[in-house]
Design a protein around this motif. Structure first.
Motif, PDB file in Angstrom:
ATOM      1  N   TYR A 197     -86.226  -7.654 -41.844  1.00 41.20           N
ATOM      2  CA  TYR A 197     -85.059  -8.381 -41.314  1.00 41.20           C
ATOM      3  C   TYR A 197     -84.143  -7.431 -40.541  1.00 41.20           C
ATOM      4  O   TYR A 197     -83.606  -7.785 -39.491  1.00 41.20           O
ATOM      5  CB  TYR A 197     -84.292  -9.068 -42.454  1.00 41.20           C
ATOM      6  N   GLU A 198     -83.994  -6.214 -41.081  1.00 42.17           N
ATOM      7  CA  GLU A 198     -83.186  -5.202 -40.376  1.00 42.17           C
ATOM      8  C   GLU A 198     -83.766  -4.946 -38.987  1.00 42.17           C
ATOM      9  O   GLU A 198     -83.041  -4.829 -38.000  1.00 42.17           O
ATOM     10  CB  GLU A 198     -83.166  -3.896 -41.168  1.00 42.17           C
ATOM     11  N   LYS A 199     -85.098  -4.880 -38.929  1.00 46.90           N
ATOM     12  CA  LYS A 199     -85.763  -4.628 -37.648  1.00 46.90           C
ATOM     13  C   LYS A 199     -85.496  -5.779 -36.672  1.00 46.90           C
ATOM     14  O   LYS A 199     -85.183  -5.551 -35.499  1.00 46.90           O
ATOM     15  CB  LYS A 199     -87.266  -4.464 -37.879  1.00 46.90           C
ATOM     16  N   MET A 200     -85.592  -7.017 -37.172  1.00 44.09           N
ATOM     17  CA  MET A 200     -85.406  -8.178 -36.292  1.00 44.09           C
ATOM     18  C   MET A 200     -83.961  -8.285 -35.814  1.00 44.09           C
ATOM     19  O   MET A 200     -83.691  -8.666 -34.677  1.00 44.09           O
ATOM     20  CB  MET A 200     -85.832  -9.454 -37.014  1.00 44.09           C
ATOM     21  N   VAL A 201     -83.025  -7.932 -36.730  1.00 44.73           N
ATOM     22  CA  VAL A 201     -81.606  -7.995 -36.364  1.00 44.73           C
ATOM     23  C   VAL A 201     -81.248  -6.826 -35.434  1.00 44.73           C
ATOM     24  O   VAL A 201     -80.292  -6.892 -34.657  1.00 44.73           O
ATOM     25  CB  VAL A 201     -80.720  -8.008 -37.643  1.00 44.73           C
ATOM     26  N   GLY A 202     -82.054  -5.749 -35.539  1.00 45.41           N
ATOM     27  CA  GLY A 202     -81.810  -4.585 -34.679  1.00 45.41           C
ATOM     28  C   GLY A 202     -80.757  -3.655 -35.232  1.00 45.41           C
ATOM     29  O   GLY A 202     -80.111  -2.927 -34.490  1.00 45.41           O
ATOM     30  N   ALA A 203     -80.543  -3.702 -36.541  1.00 43.82           N
ATOM     31  CA  ALA A 203     -79.583  -2.785 -37.172  1.00 43.82           C
ATOM     32  C   ALA A 203     -80.272  -2.154 -38.371  1.00 43.82           C
ATOM     33  O   ALA A 203     -80.258  -2.709 -39.469  1.00 43.82           O
ATOM     34  CB  ALA A 203     -78.339  -3.553 -37.609  1.00 43.82           C
ATOM     35  N   LEU A 204     -80.930  -1.008 -38.133  1.00 41.74           N
ATOM     36  CA  LEU A 204     -81.694  -0.387 -39.213  1.00 41.74           C
ATOM     37  C   LEU A 204     -80.751   0.126 -40.294  1.00 41.74           C
ATOM     38  O   LEU A 204     -79.720   0.723 -40.001  1.00 41.74           O
ATOM     39  CB  LEU A 204     -82.547   0.757 -38.659  1.00 41.74           C
ATOM     40  N   GLY A 205     -81.137  -0.114 -41.538  1.00 40.92           N
ATOM     41  CA  GLY A 205     -80.258   0.274 -42.650  1.00 40.92           C
ATOM     42  C   GLY A 205     -81.016   0.933 -43.778  1.00 40.92           C
ATOM     43  O   GLY A 205     -82.070   1.543 -43.564  1.00 40.92           O
ATOM     44  N   THR A 206     -80.490   0.769 -44.975  1.00 37.57           N
ATOM     45  CA  THR A 206     -81.057   1.493 -46.126  1.00 37.57           C
ATOM     46  C   THR A 206     -82.472   1.020 -46.491  1.00 37.57           C
ATOM     47  O   THR A 206     -83.243   1.794 -47.043  1.00 37.57           O
ATOM     48  CB  THR A 206     -80.156   1.336 -47.359  1.00 37.57           C
ATOM     49  N   ALA A 207     -82.795  -0.231 -46.189  1.00 40.45           N
ATOM     50  CA  ALA A 207     -84.135  -0.719 -46.519  1.00 40.45           C
ATOM     51  C   ALA A 207     -85.179   0.005 -45.667  1.00 40.45           C
ATOM     52  O   ALA A 207     -86.232   0.416 -46.159  1.00 40.45           O
ATOM     53  CB  ALA A 207     -84.229  -2.223 -46.304  1.00 40.45           C
ATOM     54  N   THR A 208     -84.884   0.177 -44.386  1.00 41.13           N
ATOM     55  CA  THR A 208     -85.824   0.869 -43.487  1.00 41.13           C
ATOM     56  C   THR A 208     -86.018   2.308 -43.949  1.00 41.13           C
ATOM     57  O   THR A 208     -87.147   2.813 -43.980  1.00 41.13           O
ATOM     58  CB  THR A 208     -85.284   0.840 -42.038  1.00 41.13           C
ATOM     59  N   ILE A 209     -84.908   2.941 -44.323  1.00 41.34           N
ATOM     60  CA  ILE A 209     -84.997   4.331 -44.800  1.00 41.34           C
ATOM     61  C   ILE A 209     -85.792   4.385 -46.106  1.00 41.34           C
ATOM     62  O   ILE A 209     -86.631   5.262 -46.304  1.00 41.34           O
ATOM     63  CB  ILE A 209     -83.574   4.916 -44.992  1.00 41.34           C
ATOM     64  N   GLY A 210     -85.533   3.408 -46.978  1.00 39.87           N
ATOM     65  CA  GLY A 210     -86.198   3.379 -48.283  1.00 39.87           C
ATOM     66  C   GLY A 210     -87.684   3.107 -48.221  1.00 39.87           C
ATOM     67  O   GLY A 210     -88.415   3.394 -49.176  1.00 39.87           O
ATOM     68  N   MET A 211     -88.158   2.535 -47.112  1.00 40.08           N
ATOM     69  CA  MET A 211     -89.586   2.196 -47.020  1.00 40.08           C
ATOM     70  C   MET A 211     -90.480   3.423 -47.076  1.00 40.08           C
ATOM     71  O   MET A 211     -91.610   3.353 -47.552  1.00 40.08           O
ATOM     72  CB  MET A 211     -89.878   1.416 -45.734  1.00 40.08           C
ATOM     73  N   ASP A 212     -89.993   4.571 -46.570  1.00 41.23           N
ATOM     74  CA  ASP A 212     -90.806   5.796 -46.624  1.00 41.23           C
ATOM     75  C   ASP A 212     -91.058   6.195 -48.072  1.00 41.23           C
ATOM     76  O   ASP A 212     -92.192   6.493 -48.454  1.00 41.23           O
ATOM     77  CB  ASP A 212     -90.092   6.950 -45.895  1.00 41.23           C
ATOM     78  N   ALA A 213     -89.976   6.171 -48.868  1.00 41.82           N
ATOM     79  CA  ALA A 213     -90.113   6.539 -50.287  1.00 41.82           C
ATOM     80  C   ALA A 213     -91.008   5.534 -51.004  1.00 41.82           C
ATOM     81  O   ALA A 213     -91.831   5.915 -51.843  1.00 41.82           O
ATOM     82  CB  ALA A 213     -88.734   6.587 -50.937  1.00 41.82           C
ATOM     83  N   GLN A 214     -90.849   4.255 -50.647  1.00 41.57           N
ATOM     84  CA  GLN A 214     -91.687   3.242 -51.295  1.00 41.57           C
ATOM     85  C   GLN A 214     -93.155   3.405 -50.899  1.00 41.57           C
ATOM     86  O   GLN A 214     -94.046   3.254 -51.727  1.00 41.57           O
ATOM     87  CB  GLN A 214     -91.187   1.842 -50.945  1.00 41.57           C
ATOM     88  N   SER A 215     -93.389   3.742 -49.622  1.00 44.48           N
ATOM     89  CA  SER A 215     -94.764   3.991 -49.162  1.00 44.48           C
ATOM     90  C   SER A 215     -95.400   5.095 -49.989  1.00 44.48           C
ATOM     91  O   SER A 215     -96.513   4.965 -50.495  1.00 44.48           O
ATOM     92  CB  SER A 215     -94.768   4.431 -47.691  1.00 44.48           C
ATOM     93  N   MET A 216     -94.663   6.197 -50.126  1.00 46.28           N
ATOM     94  CA  MET A 216     -95.197   7.357 -50.850  1.00 46.28           C
ATOM     95  C   MET A 216     -95.458   7.022 -52.313  1.00 46.28           C
ATOM     96  O   MET A 216     -96.483   7.414 -52.865  1.00 46.28           O
ATOM     97  CB  MET A 216     -94.216   8.533 -50.760  1.00 46.28           C
ATOM     98  N   SER A 217     -94.510   6.280 -52.927  1.00 42.26           N
ATOM     99  CA  SER A 217     -94.698   5.974 -54.352  1.00 42.26           C
ATOM    100  C   SER A 217     -95.863   5.006 -54.555  1.00 42.26           C
ATOM    101  O   SER A 217     -96.612   5.144 -55.518  1.00 42.26           O
ATOM    102  CB  SER A 217     -93.411   5.447 -54.979  1.00 42.26           C
ATOM    103  N   HIS A 218     -96.042   4.054 -53.644  1.00 47.39           N
ATOM    104  CA  HIS A 218     -97.197   3.152 -53.752  1.00 47.39           C
ATOM    105  C   HIS A 218     -98.500   3.956 -53.623  1.00 47.39           C
ATOM    106  O   HIS A 218     -99.440   3.751 -54.383  1.00 47.39           O
ATOM    107  CB  HIS A 218     -97.151   2.094 -52.638  1.00 47.39           C
ATOM    108  N   LEU A 219     -98.533   4.858 -52.640  1.00 44.97           N
ATOM    109  CA  LEU A 219     -99.751   5.648 -52.443  1.00 44.97           C
ATOM    110  C   LEU A 219    -100.025   6.531 -53.656  1.00 44.97           C
ATOM    111  O   LEU A 219    -101.178   6.715 -54.051  1.00 44.97           O
ATOM    112  CB  LEU A 219     -99.633   6.498 -51.167  1.00 44.97           C
ATOM    113  N   LEU A 220     -98.938   7.053 -54.260  1.00 42.58           N
ATOM    114  CA  LEU A 220     -99.118   7.882 -55.456  1.00 42.58           C
ATOM    115  C   LEU A 220     -99.717   7.054 -56.593  1.00 42.58           C
ATOM    116  O   LEU A 220    -100.647   7.502 -57.277  1.00 42.58           O
ATOM    117  CB  LEU A 220     -97.775   8.486 -55.901  1.00 42.58           C
ATOM    118  N   ILE A 221     -99.198   5.841 -56.766  1.00 38.06           N
ATOM    119  CA  ILE A 221     -99.718   4.979 -57.847  1.00 38.06           C
ATOM    120  C   ILE A 221    -101.203   4.673 -57.603  1.00 38.06           C
ATOM    121  O   ILE A 221    -102.024   4.760 -58.514  1.00 38.06           O
ATOM    122  CB  ILE A 221     -98.872   3.686 -57.977  1.00 38.06           C
TER     123      ILE A 221
END
Lengths: 277, 235
Positions: free
Chosen positions: A231-255
């Motif tokens: 939604y941040e991407k569609m609205v064009g205002a990147l926020g904490t969710a976009t930043i948090g996706m990197d950490a979530q990506s890494m933690s998913h890959l770790l699991i």
């Protein structure tokens, strides 16, 4: 102890350490991997986008502080989207602790960005106990359920509430939730009163919401932090969710890595014990 | 008497709300009665919250009094309940209920710190104590989930293997890095997971659960309205 036995019995403290590192490093060194849009997130964005400018929308803050990382970015992105279209927003919460306070803080922060005035462009109704009764009651009269707003101002003194008396005066309900209240927004408000309902929910809740989405009872869905980032991407205002996706990506890959390692150890050990028999 | 009155109240309230659903509330008296019943429900809900507070204070205060195990934490619970509640329910202005008496005793400079508005004591406690604690507790799950996934997610049989493979696919699909990895195999793979796993198998199962739960709730409601189910009265 051979390598396979070691793989089958890694000390949990190593796992905790790996998880800590996998969250910490992407949080410090943000890469911002490209985020692909899902059709359900696009559906929600388009539903709001297609509403007439200046229409009245209800935004719910049905979440506790524990789910802030996933849900708050959804609320922020939704507010930005709605105020870009100059919409009038009514917020409420069906959660006693958290929701109304978060709504107050978040809406006022974003309102400052857009120069919106409390009482004219937005109103925070706060919380009332028994959400099933609240949802039914709002259909006949908002004032009968919420005689005052969150800070105790009578609704009669708020200009926006002179135009909005019940669901008939609203065009859409945008529900951000971390619990079962969203089911009731769908089964009571959408099914019985015919108001379109869209939702942003935590990742663990999202699978259940697909059944409402497929049935056409829900107009769009944001699932977890990924949904918020979309939604941040569609609205064009990147926020904490976009930043948090990197950490979530890494933690998913770790699991996933840990599951593979655990299974490898499990199978090799089993094969060895079968061979010994 | 202690059983009959609650059963009559449950019967009347339940029947009123069911019957009112089939009529136009603007054209028949039942609409007003329904609105009144809904207002009462929110008021009763408010009293239930008060009952909850009384219960938590009573149970914990008794444990503190007896100095039972962990009494210090129970004392903190009681203090926290009052620390959050008292400033929040105090009159915010002189015009509020009891405001004129309150502000004849306490200075008017207290006004900004009372109630639940921005910069109030309640707001401060929520944003800087309660919210970080709740978020921390929730964030700890990441560690336990990782450890539990490693230990318990084993392909012991066909069903467990299917579950494991589906979980891995969905976990990859839900994050940008995983999605990029899936696209190495086929550009359509993330879309297929969304369509067939989330919108297909998942929906089939979720619908079964939702319909089952709804039928259960409907039959339970009917039992309460007809006075068959009495466990809510402690029977």
């Amino acid at each position: 102890m051979d390598i396979w036995e070691k793989l089958d019995g890694i000390d949990r403290r190593w796992i905790y350490l790996l998880m800590f590192i996998s969250v910490l490093i992407p949080t410090i060194f943000v890469v911002k991997f490209p985020i692909e849009l899902t059709p359900e997130a696009e559906q929600l964005y388009n539903a709001v986008e297609e509403l007439p400018d200046s229409s009245v929308i209800m935004l719910t803050f049905d979440y506790y502080a524990s789910a802030l990382a996933e849900t708050e970015p959804m609320s922020i992105a939704a507010l930005r989207h709605m105020w870009r279209k100059d919409m009038k927003i009514i917020t409420l919460s069906n959660i006693p602790l958290g929701g109304p306070t978060i709504a107050e803080r978040v809406t006022r922060e974003i309102a400052e960005e857009f120069g919106k005035v409390y009482g004219v462009d937005f109103v925070n109704l706060g919380y009332k106990a028994n959400y099933v009764a609240v949802m039914h009651g709002l259909a006949s009269s908002i004032e009968s359920i919420f005689p005052t707003d969150y800070s105790g101002t009578p609704l009669a003194e708020l200009p926006l509430m002179q135009e909005v008396k019940n669901y008939d005066d609203m065009t859409f309900i945008y529900c951000v939730a971390d619990n079962a209240t969203v089911d009731y927004w769908v089964s009571i408000v959408n099914a019985q009163y015919g108001i379109p309902v869209g939702a942003g929910v935590t990742a663990v809740m999202a699978p259940k919401m697909y059944s409402f989405l497929e049935a056409g009872q829900m107009t769009g869905l944001l699932g977890g932090m990924k949904g918020a980032a979309e939604y941040e991407k569609m609205v064009g205002a990147l926020g904490t969710a976009t930043i948090g996706m990197d950490a979530q990506s890494m933690s998913h890959l770790l699991i996933i890595f840990l599951v593979i390692v655990g299974n490898l150890g499990f199978f090799m050990k089993r094969r060895k014990s079968k061979g010994a028999e | 008497m202690r059983t009959t009155i609650p059963i009559i109240v449950a019967f009347l309230a339940g029947t009123l709300l069911i019957v009112s659903f089939f009529f136009n509330p603007e054209k028949i008296w039942i609409g007003d009665a329904k609105e009144l019943a809904l207002q009462w429900m929110t008021i009763v809900g408010g009293f239930a919250l008060v009952l909850g507070v009384v219960s938590i204070v009573r149970v914990n205060a008794r444990a503190v009094q007896r100095k039972s195990e962990g009494w210090f934490y129970k004392l903190m619970t009681v203090i926290s309940v009052f620390a959050m509640a008292i400033p929040a329910i105090m009159p915010v202005t002189k015009e509020s209920v009891g405001g004129s008496i309150f502000y004849s005793i306490f200075p008017e400079s207290c006004m900004g710190y009372l109630g639940t508005g921005s910069n109030s004591f309640y707001d401060w406690l929520f944003n800087y104590v309660d919210a970080p604690m709740m978020e921390t507790m929730f964030a700890m799950l990441a560690f336990y989930i990782a450890s539990a996934a490693y230990r318990a997610f084993r392909a012991r049989n066909t069903e467990a293997t299917l579950l494991l493979l589906t979980a891995i696919l969905v976990m990859l699909w839900r994050v940008p890095m995983g999605e990029a990895f899936l696209r190495l195999f086929s550009d359509n793979l993330p879309g297929y997971i969304n369509t067939y796993v989330m919108g297909g198998f998942n929906v089939a199962v979720q619908r079964g659960i939702i319909i089952g739960a709804a039928l259960g709730a409907a039959s339970m409601s009917l039992r309460i309205i007809l006075g068959i189910e009495r466990t809510y009265m402690g029977k």
